[in-house]
Design a protein around this motif. Structure first.
Motif, mmCIF file in Angstrom:
data_model
loop_
_atom_site.group_PDB
_atom_site.id
_atom_site.type_symbol
_atom_site.label_atom_id
_atom_site.label_comp_id
_atom_site.label_asym_id
_atom_site.label_seq_id
_atom_site.Cartn_x
_atom_site.Cartn_y
_atom_site.Cartn_z
ATOM 1 N N LEU A 35 37.317 21.342 -1.189
ATOM 2 C CA LEU A 35 37.022 19.943 -1.497
ATOM 3 C C LEU A 35 38.241 19.053 -1.278
ATOM 4 O O LEU A 35 38.137 17.954 -0.733
ATOM 5 C CB LEU A 35 36.512 19.816 -2.935
ATOM 6 C CG LEU A 35 35.175 20.480 -3.210
ATOM 7 C CD1 LEU A 35 34.877 20.470 -4.704
ATOM 8 C CD2 LEU A 35 34.064 19.805 -2.426
ATOM 9 N N TYR A 36 39.397 19.533 -1.682
ATOM 10 C CA TYR A 36 40.625 18.780 -1.474
ATOM 11 C C TYR A 36 40.901 18.595 0.024
ATOM 12 O O TYR A 36 41.197 17.488 0.480
ATOM 13 C CB TYR A 36 41.799 19.490 -2.152
ATOM 14 C CG TYR A 36 43.112 18.830 -1.858
ATOM 15 C CD1 TYR A 36 43.494 17.674 -2.535
ATOM 16 C CD2 TYR A 36 43.974 19.344 -0.898
ATOM 17 C CE1 TYR A 36 44.701 17.046 -2.255
ATOM 18 C CE2 TYR A 36 45.179 18.724 -0.612
ATOM 19 C CZ TYR A 36 45.535 17.577 -1.287
ATOM 20 O OH TYR A 36 46.725 16.967 -0.998
ATOM 21 N N LEU A 37 40.790 19.679 0.782
ATOM 22 C CA LEU A 37 41.053 19.608 2.223
ATOM 23 C C LEU A 37 40.088 18.655 2.924
ATOM 24 O O LEU A 37 40.485 17.891 3.805
ATOM 25 C CB LEU A 37 40.953 21.006 2.848
ATOM 26 C CG LEU A 37 42.066 21.975 2.475
ATOM 27 C CD1 LEU A 37 41.681 23.395 2.891
ATOM 28 C CD2 LEU A 37 43.380 21.557 3.104
ATOM 29 N N MET A 38 38.827 18.697 2.528
ATOM 30 C CA MET A 38 37.838 17.809 3.142
ATOM 31 C C MET A 38 38.158 16.349 2.842
ATOM 32 O O MET A 38 38.027 15.486 3.721
ATOM 33 C CB MET A 38 36.432 18.177 2.663
ATOM 34 C CG MET A 38 35.966 19.516 3.194
ATOM 35 S SD MET A 38 34.415 20.066 2.464
ATOM 36 C CE MET A 38 33.272 18.976 3.295
ATOM 37 N N GLY A 73 42.067 12.525 9.310
ATOM 38 C CA GLY A 73 41.503 12.968 10.582
ATOM 39 C C GLY A 73 42.331 14.041 11.283
ATOM 40 O O GLY A 73 42.150 14.291 12.469
ATOM 41 N N CYS A 74 43.218 14.682 10.543
ATOM 42 C CA CYS A 74 44.124 15.672 11.117
ATOM 43 C C CYS A 74 43.367 16.939 11.540
ATOM 44 O O CYS A 74 42.679 17.560 10.728
ATOM 45 C CB CYS A 74 45.198 16.039 10.094
ATOM 46 S SG CYS A 74 46.300 17.345 10.643
ATOM 47 N N THR A 116 35.469 20.634 15.441
ATOM 48 C CA THR A 116 36.272 19.463 15.102
ATOM 49 C C THR A 116 37.756 19.797 15.183
ATOM 50 O O THR A 116 38.545 19.020 15.710
ATOM 51 C CB THR A 116 35.920 18.961 13.688
ATOM 52 O OG1 THR A 116 34.536 18.589 13.678
ATOM 53 C CG2 THR A 116 36.765 17.772 13.287
ATOM 54 N N ALA A 117 38.112 20.970 14.702
ATOM 55 C CA ALA A 117 39.515 21.391 14.728
ATOM 56 C C ALA A 117 40.025 21.560 16.149
ATOM 57 O O ALA A 117 41.183 21.277 16.445
ATOM 58 C CB ALA A 117 39.682 22.697 13.962
ATOM 59 N N GLY A 151 26.232 16.936 17.357
ATOM 60 C CA GLY A 151 26.048 17.243 15.947
ATOM 61 C C GLY A 151 27.291 17.733 15.225
ATOM 62 O O GLY A 151 27.215 18.145 14.086
ATOM 63 N N THR A 152 28.440 17.706 15.873
ATOM 64 C CA THR A 152 29.648 18.136 15.196
ATOM 65 C C THR A 152 30.214 17.007 14.360
ATOM 66 O O THR A 152 29.802 15.860 14.478
ATOM 67 C CB THR A 152 30.701 18.640 16.200
ATOM 68 O OG1 THR A 152 31.006 17.591 17.105
ATOM 69 C CG2 THR A 152 30.238 19.868 16.939
ATOM 70 N N LEU A 153 31.155 17.344 13.526
ATOM 71 C CA LEU A 153 31.757 16.358 12.633
ATOM 72 C C LEU A 153 32.744 15.493 13.367
ATOM 73 O O LEU A 153 33.295 15.877 14.383
ATOM 74 C CB LEU A 153 32.466 17.097 11.495
ATOM 75 C CG LEU A 153 31.573 18.029 10.694
ATOM 76 C CD1 LEU A 153 32.419 18.873 9.783
ATOM 77 C CD2 LEU A 153 30.547 17.248 9.895
#
Length: 83
Positions: free
Chosen positions: A21-24, A31-32, A70-71, A80-82
């Protein structure tokens, strides 16, 4: 030799969930792509963890691929990706 606390695995799953949750939230702020990779890996871990609720495992398993894309910088709204 130290013996782990009986709830060590559950606590670990809860700790990973809190970290996720923190990372999100940090990814949403910055946006890293490195954070996206960390999110992907945390989701992969939770998707395979036996002490995580089945609904959470299923969600993490389905979102892991989108965060992985995304990464890698291949996110695209059309596929459909983030973003």
């Amino acid at each position: 030799m130290r013996h782990p606390h009986p709830d060590a695995e559950v606590a670990r799953a809860e700790t990973v969930t809190a970290a996720l949750l923190y990372l999100m939230s940090q990814y949403a702020r910055t946006g890293c792509p490195r954070l996206a990779l960390c999110v992907s890996r945390h989701m992969q871990f939770l998707a395979a963890h036996p002490d995580v609720a089945p609904v959470v495992r299923d969600i993490c398993a389905s979102l892991h691929g989108a965060w992985s894309k995304t990464a890698s910088g291949s996110s695209n709204e059309a596929d459909g990706t983030l973003h």
